[in-house]
Design an enzyme around this catalytic site. Structure first.
Site, PDB file in Angstrom:
ATOM      1  N   CYS A 230       0.841  -1.202   0.000  1.00 48.80           N
ATOM      2  CA  CYS A 230       0.000   0.000   0.000  1.00 48.80           C
ATOM      3  C   CYS A 230       0.878   1.256   0.000  1.00 48.80           C
ATOM      4  O   CYS A 230       1.730   1.441   0.873  1.00 48.80           O
ATOM      5  CB  CYS A 230      -0.912  -0.026   1.228  1.00 48.80           C
ATOM      6  SG  CYS A 230      -1.793   1.529   1.464  1.00 48.80           S
TER       7      CYS A 230
ATOM      8  N   CYS B 191       0.564   3.307   3.235  1.00 44.00           N
ATOM      9  CA  CYS B 191       1.251   2.656   4.360  1.00 44.00           C
ATOM     10  C   CYS B 191       2.756   2.881   4.236  1.00 44.00           C
ATOM     11  O   CYS B 191       3.443   3.078   5.246  1.00 44.00           O
ATOM     12  CB  CYS B 191       0.914   1.162   4.420  1.00 44.00           C
ATOM     13  SG  CYS B 191      -0.726   0.809   5.111  1.00 44.00           S
TER      14      CYS B 191
ATOM     15  N   HIS C 294      -9.423  14.099   1.181  1.00 46.85           N
ATOM     16  CA  HIS C 294      -8.806  15.229   0.485  1.00 46.85           C
ATOM     17  C   HIS C 294      -9.281  16.510   1.166  1.00 46.85           C
ATOM     18  O   HIS C 294     -10.492  16.735   1.294  1.00 46.85           O
ATOM     19  CB  HIS C 294      -9.255  15.286  -0.977  1.00 46.85           C
ATOM     20  CG  HIS C 294      -8.804  14.128  -1.822  1.00 46.85           C
ATOM     21  ND1 HIS C 294      -7.706  14.195  -2.656  1.00 46.85           N
ATOM     22  CD2 HIS C 294      -9.310  12.879  -1.983  1.00 46.85           C
ATOM     23  CE1 HIS C 294      -7.560  13.040  -3.298  1.00 46.85           C
ATOM     24  NE2 HIS C 294      -8.526  12.224  -2.909  1.00 46.85           N
TER      25      HIS C 294
ATOM     26  N   ASP D 221      -0.701  16.604  -1.026  1.00 46.92           N
ATOM     27  CA  ASP D 221      -0.932  15.791  -2.215  1.00 46.92           C
ATOM     28  C   ASP D 221       0.137  16.129  -3.261  1.00 46.92           C
ATOM     29  O   ASP D 221       0.477  17.290  -3.473  1.00 46.92           O
ATOM     30  CB  ASP D 221      -2.333  16.063  -2.793  1.00 46.92           C
ATOM     31  CG  ASP D 221      -2.763  14.987  -3.778  1.00 46.92           C
ATOM     32  OD1 ASP D 221      -3.678  14.205  -3.451  1.00 46.92           O
ATOM     33  OD2 ASP D 221      -2.176  14.915  -4.883  1.00 46.92           O
TER      34      ASP D 221
ATOM     35  N   HIS E 295      -8.586   7.888   2.568  1.00 48.09           N
ATOM     36  CA  HIS E 295      -7.972   9.215   2.683  1.00 48.09           C
ATOM     37  C   HIS E 295      -9.016  10.295   2.450  1.00 48.09           C
ATOM     38  O   HIS E 295      -9.940  10.130   1.658  1.00 48.09           O
ATOM     39  CB  HIS E 295      -6.799   9.377   1.715  1.00 48.09           C
ATOM     40  CG  HIS E 295      -7.109   9.022   0.290  1.00 48.09           C
ATOM     41  ND1 HIS E 295      -7.171   7.710  -0.145  1.00 48.09           N
ATOM     42  CD2 HIS E 295      -7.373   9.795  -0.797  1.00 48.09           C
ATOM     43  CE1 HIS E 295      -7.470   7.702  -1.435  1.00 48.09           C
ATOM     44  NE2 HIS E 295      -7.601   8.951  -1.866  1.00 48.09           N
TER      45      HIS E 295
ATOM     46  N   HIS F 104      -4.425   0.717   8.390  1.00 52.55           N
ATOM     47  CA  HIS F 104      -4.831   0.497   7.004  1.00 52.55           C
ATOM     48  C   HIS F 104      -6.308   0.109   6.941  1.00 52.55           C
ATOM     49  O   HIS F 104      -6.711  -0.951   7.406  1.00 52.55           O
ATOM     50  CB  HIS F 104      -3.982  -0.595   6.335  1.00 52.55           C
ATOM     51  CG  HIS F 104      -4.399  -0.832   4.915  1.00 52.55           C
ATOM     52  ND1 HIS F 104      -3.872  -0.119   3.859  1.00 52.55           N
ATOM     53  CD2 HIS F 104      -5.347  -1.642   4.381  1.00 52.55           C
ATOM     54  CE1 HIS F 104      -4.469  -0.495   2.742  1.00 52.55           C
ATOM     55  NE2 HIS F 104      -5.375  -1.427   3.031  1.00 52.55           N
TER      56      HIS F 104
HETATM   57  P1  AMP Z   1      -7.815   9.155  -4.947  1.00 46.97           P
HETATM   58  O1  AMP Z   1      -7.938   9.354  -6.433  1.00 46.97           O
HETATM   59  O2  AMP Z   1      -8.965   9.701  -4.159  1.00 46.97           O
HETATM   60  O3  AMP Z   1      -7.479   7.728  -4.590  1.00 46.97           O
HETATM   61  O4  AMP Z   1      -6.597  10.069  -4.501  1.00 46.97           O
HETATM   62  C1  AMP Z   1      -5.270   9.653  -4.462  1.00 46.97           C
HETATM   63  C2  AMP Z   1      -4.432  10.888  -4.302  1.00 46.97           C
HETATM   64  O5  AMP Z   1      -3.133  10.516  -3.903  1.00 46.97           O
HETATM   65  C3  AMP Z   1      -4.283  11.698  -5.611  1.00 46.97           C
HETATM   66  O6  AMP Z   1      -4.785  13.017  -5.410  1.00 46.97           O
HETATM   67  C4  AMP Z   1      -2.775  11.679  -5.854  1.00 46.97           C
HETATM   68  O7  AMP Z   1      -2.302  12.891  -6.396  1.00 46.97           O
HETATM   69  C5  AMP Z   1      -2.223  11.415  -4.465  1.00 46.97           C
HETATM   70  N1  AMP Z   1      -0.914  10.795  -4.431  1.00 46.97           N
HETATM   71  C6  AMP Z   1      -0.487   9.726  -5.131  1.00 46.97           C
HETATM   72  N2  AMP Z   1       0.790   9.420  -4.799  1.00 46.97           N
HETATM   73  C7  AMP Z   1       1.173  10.317  -3.864  1.00 46.97           C
HETATM   74  C8  AMP Z   1       2.378  10.549  -3.127  1.00 46.97           C
HETATM   75  N3  AMP Z   1       3.451   9.774  -3.273  1.00 46.97           N
HETATM   76  N4  AMP Z   1       2.421  11.583  -2.258  1.00 46.97           N
HETATM   77  C9  AMP Z   1       1.332  12.375  -2.093  1.00 46.97           C
HETATM   78  N5  AMP Z   1       0.171  12.204  -2.737  1.00 46.97           N
HETATM   79  C10 AMP Z   1       0.089  11.196  -3.623  1.00 46.97           C
HETATM   80 ZN    ZN Z   2      -2.393   1.291   3.641  1.00 48.16          ZN
END
Ligand code: AMP
Ligand code: ZN
Length: 115
Positions: free
Chosen positions: A4, A7, A102, A30, A100, A46
């Site tokens: 993950c 994680c 946002h 983000d 998560h 998780h």
């Molecule tokens: P979701 O589409 O709701 O699953 O959102 C996943 C979010 O994680 C997206 O807005 C991505 O830009 C963000 N994301 C993916 N990888 C990373 C990372 N390594 N660090 C910070 N944010 C990330």
């Molecule tokens: Zn996780």
């Protein structure tokens, strides 16, 4: 959980720009911000999706909202306003399968999907 992404961010295997951390919750920026302020707030436990929360998770989810308000206050956008979004499952557009929230702010957020 082994494979993950979030994680791995929690345990430090993948770097992140941390905004808030306690024993149960982590908040970080983000990587592809959709607004001037775009923070992800996650439980360290998780949980793969909102669809799979259990009764025991009620408390942590309530605490996540308290942390969101603390961040809004600390970063001084509480009065201006903000938006909190949880994408859930395939149709909800969820890409990372670790629950998560946002947190978006820093400009008028434009078109509403509801309301
Ligand atoms: P979701 O589409 O709701 O699953 O959102 C996943 C979010 O994680 C997206 O807005 C991505 O830009 C963000 N994301 C993916 N990888 C990373 C990372 N390594 N660090 C910070 N944010 C990330
Ligand atoms: Zn996780």
């Amino acid at each position: 959980m082994k494979d993950c992404l979030f994680c791995k961010i929690i345990n430090g295997d993948i770097p992140s720009e941390k905004v808030y951390e306690d024993e149960e919750i982590l908040a970080f920026k983000d990587i592809q911000p959709a607004a001037p302020i775009h923070i992800l707030v996650i439980p360290k436990k998780h949980i793969d999706s909102l669809a799979n929360i259990e009764e025991d998770d009620e408390k942590i989810i309530g605490k996540i909202y308290m942390v969101i308000n603390k961040i809004a206050e600390d970063q001084q956008f509480k009065d201006k306003g903000y938006r909190v979004i949880v994408n859930c499952g395939k149709d909800g557009g969820q890409e990372v399968m670790h629950l998560h929230f946002h947190l978006l702010a820093g400009k008028p957020l434009g078109e509403k999907i509801v309301g």
